[in-house]
Design an enzyme around this catalytic site. Structure first.
Site, PDB file in Angstrom:
ATOM      1  N   ARG A  19       0.417  -1.033  -0.072  1.00  0.00           N
ATOM      2  CA  ARG A  19      -0.169   0.147   0.178  1.00  0.00           C
ATOM      3  C   ARG A  19       0.810   0.363   0.311  1.00  0.00           C
ATOM      4  O   ARG A  19       0.399   2.208  -0.410  1.00  0.00           O
ATOM      5  CB  ARG A  19      -1.087   0.260   1.740  1.00  0.00           C
ATOM      6  CG  ARG A  19      -1.894  -1.058   1.041  1.00  0.00           C
ATOM      7  CD  ARG A  19      -3.187  -1.078   1.620  1.00  0.00           C
ATOM      8  NE  ARG A  19      -4.302  -1.568   1.032  1.00  0.00           N
ATOM      9  CZ  ARG A  19      -5.391  -2.075   1.946  1.00  0.00           C
ATOM     10  NH1 ARG A  19      -4.974  -2.250   3.269  1.00  0.00           N
ATOM     11  NH2 ARG A  19      -5.959  -3.281   0.853  1.00  0.00           N
ATOM     12  N   ASP A 122      12.865 -15.075  16.445  1.00  0.00           N
ATOM     13  CA  ASP A 122      13.669 -14.806  17.524  1.00  0.00           C
ATOM     14  C   ASP A 122      14.589 -13.875  17.542  1.00  0.00           C
ATOM     15  O   ASP A 122      15.059 -13.920  18.740  1.00  0.00           O
ATOM     16  CB  ASP A 122      15.297 -16.112  16.357  1.00  0.00           C
ATOM     17  CG  ASP A 122      14.846 -17.237  15.309  1.00  0.00           C
ATOM     18  OD1 ASP A 122      13.905 -17.566  16.101  1.00  0.00           O
ATOM     19  OD2 ASP A 122      15.426 -17.662  14.993  1.00  0.00           O
TER      20      ASP A 122
HETATM   21  O1  F6P Z   1      14.169 -18.796  12.811  1.00  0.00           O
HETATM   22  C1  F6P Z   1      12.662 -19.337  13.197  1.00  0.00           C
HETATM   23  C2  F6P Z   1      12.503 -20.812  13.756  1.00  0.00           C
HETATM   24  O2  F6P Z   1      11.401 -20.833  14.211  1.00  0.00           O
HETATM   25  C3  F6P Z   1      13.140 -21.001  14.670  1.00  0.00           C
HETATM   26  O3  F6P Z   1      13.664 -20.980  15.763  1.00  0.00           O
HETATM   27  C4  F6P Z   1      13.730 -22.781  14.682  1.00  0.00           C
HETATM   28  O4  F6P Z   1      15.064 -23.094  14.618  1.00  0.00           O
HETATM   29  C5  F6P Z   1      14.053 -22.834  12.551  1.00  0.00           C
HETATM   30  O5  F6P Z   1      13.417 -21.922  11.814  1.00  0.00           O
HETATM   31  C6  F6P Z   1      13.096 -24.170  12.695  1.00  0.00           C
HETATM   32  O6  F6P Z   1      12.792 -23.957  11.227  1.00  0.00           O
HETATM   33  P1  F6P Z   1      12.077 -25.204  10.307  1.00  0.00           P
HETATM   34  O7  F6P Z   1      10.370 -24.657  10.701  1.00  0.00           O
HETATM   35  O8  F6P Z   1      12.609 -25.260   9.088  1.00  0.00           O
HETATM   36  O9  F6P Z   1      12.174 -26.755  11.305  1.00  0.00           O
END
Ligand code: F6P
Length: 316
Positions: A19, A122
């Site tokens: 937007r 994160d």
């Molecule tokens: O970076 C985000 C995140 O959720 C991390 O906290 C975690 O280690 C990772 O991605 C998990 O990744 P995937 O969904 O590929 O298993």
């Protein structure tokens, strides 16, 4: 495009970028499946209607991927050719560390203006107080821990609850404070070599018949590892593990994340109009800031010692 792990609030960012771009007279295109879609030409022109009714939705309407091909020079060359053929002059990438590292390399190789938006649960990007998705996930974790506490209290158990964060302990540390947990075991707290000993020395007390310990995910020392140790060393305690997993990433974004994503999305378009390139848009002390990719992706965003102290003091 959105790239890497999805995070609640990515849709609010997509809406804001679209937007604000259209409001500034720009043509906006959505790239599906992150860099993968740039390589495979999965690109569509976006109107304001394309982003209607999405601010409240988790995940990302653009889909997302962790592209292996984009890590190769050949993949990036293909992406650049498609970009030029589509008449795309600049990229806005919503993603975490890996995604912004990819943007940095691409921008250097092909002299393409790239703007990053911090999109990851994160909270591990430097230069911004919070990343899109972090607040929602924190609230989701706290809701889960509150529920687990009912069982912990009723059965007088020690629960080790594993949360996401990749290499960062923000989710673990702050969810522990917010849920009144007894301890957080996070990768950044290297001051005490054995964090379990630390917990045991102050956490397992006779006056408390149940305990909650939040553990940052880790390939070797996750919640299972600590639970097994306590079971062995303190067989008198009833120990359980709960790994929250991907339920932490889903769900409707919090108001905070929606506002953050909206401000960052508008900020991305403002940055492009100002001729900025190769920066991540962040918000620091409530001001929109531009953070060079090299600073944003440095892997050392510190957790304030004060937060560690607060948890320690309040969990006596
Ligand atoms: O970076 C985000 C995140 O959720 C991390 O906290 C975690 O280690 C990772 O991605 C998990 O990744 P995937 O969904 O590929 O298993």
């Amino acid at each position: 495009m959105s790239s890497g792990g999805d995070a609640p609030g990515m849709n609010a960012a997509i809406r804001a970028i679209t937007r604000a771009g259209i409001a500034s007279g720009l043509l906006v295109k959505g790239i599906y499946r992150g860099y993968e879609g740039l390589i495979n030409n999965e690109i569509k022109s976006f109107t304001t209607e394309d982003v209607s009714n999405i601010i409240q939705r988790g995940g990302t309407i653009l889909k997302t991927a962790r592209s292996k091909e984009f890590m190769t020079p050949e993949g990036r060359a293909k992406a650049y050719e498609n970009m030029k053929a589509q008449g795309i002059d600049a990229l806005v990438i919503i993603g975490g560390n890996g995604s912004l590292a990819g943007a940095r390399i691409f921008a250097e190789e092909f002299d393409v203006p790239c703007i990053g938006l911090p999109g990851t649960i994160d909270n591990d990007l430097n230069g911004t107080d919070s990343t899109i998705g972090y607040d929602t996930t924190l609230n989701t974790i706290v809701e889960c821990v509150d529920k687990i506490r009912d069982t912990a209290t009723s059965h007088e158990r020690i629960f080790f609850i594993e949360v996401m964060g990749r290499d960062a302990g923000f989710l673990a540390q702050n969810s522990a404070i917010a849920s009144g947990a007894e301890a957080a075991i996070i990768p950044e707290d290297s001051s005490n070599a054995d964090q379990l000993e630390q917990f045991i020395s102050r956490g397992i007390r006779k006056s408390k018949s149940s305990s909650m310990v939040i553990v940052s995910e880790s390939p070797k020392c996750g919640a299972m590892y600590y639970a097994d140790r306590v079971k062995k060393e303190y067989p008198e305690f009833d120990v359980r593990v709960s790994i929250l997993g991907h339920l932490q990433r889903g769900g409707s974004p919090s108001a905070y994340d929606r506002i953050l994503a909206s401000r960052l999305g508008v900020g991305a378009i403002e940055a492009l109009k100002e001729g900025q390139r190769n920066v991540m848009i962040g918000i620091r002390n409530d001001e929109v800031v531009y953070v060079p990719f090299s600073n944003a992706i440095k892997s050392d965003k510190p957790i304030k010692k004060e937060l560690i102290d607060v948890l320690g003091i309040l969990s006596i």
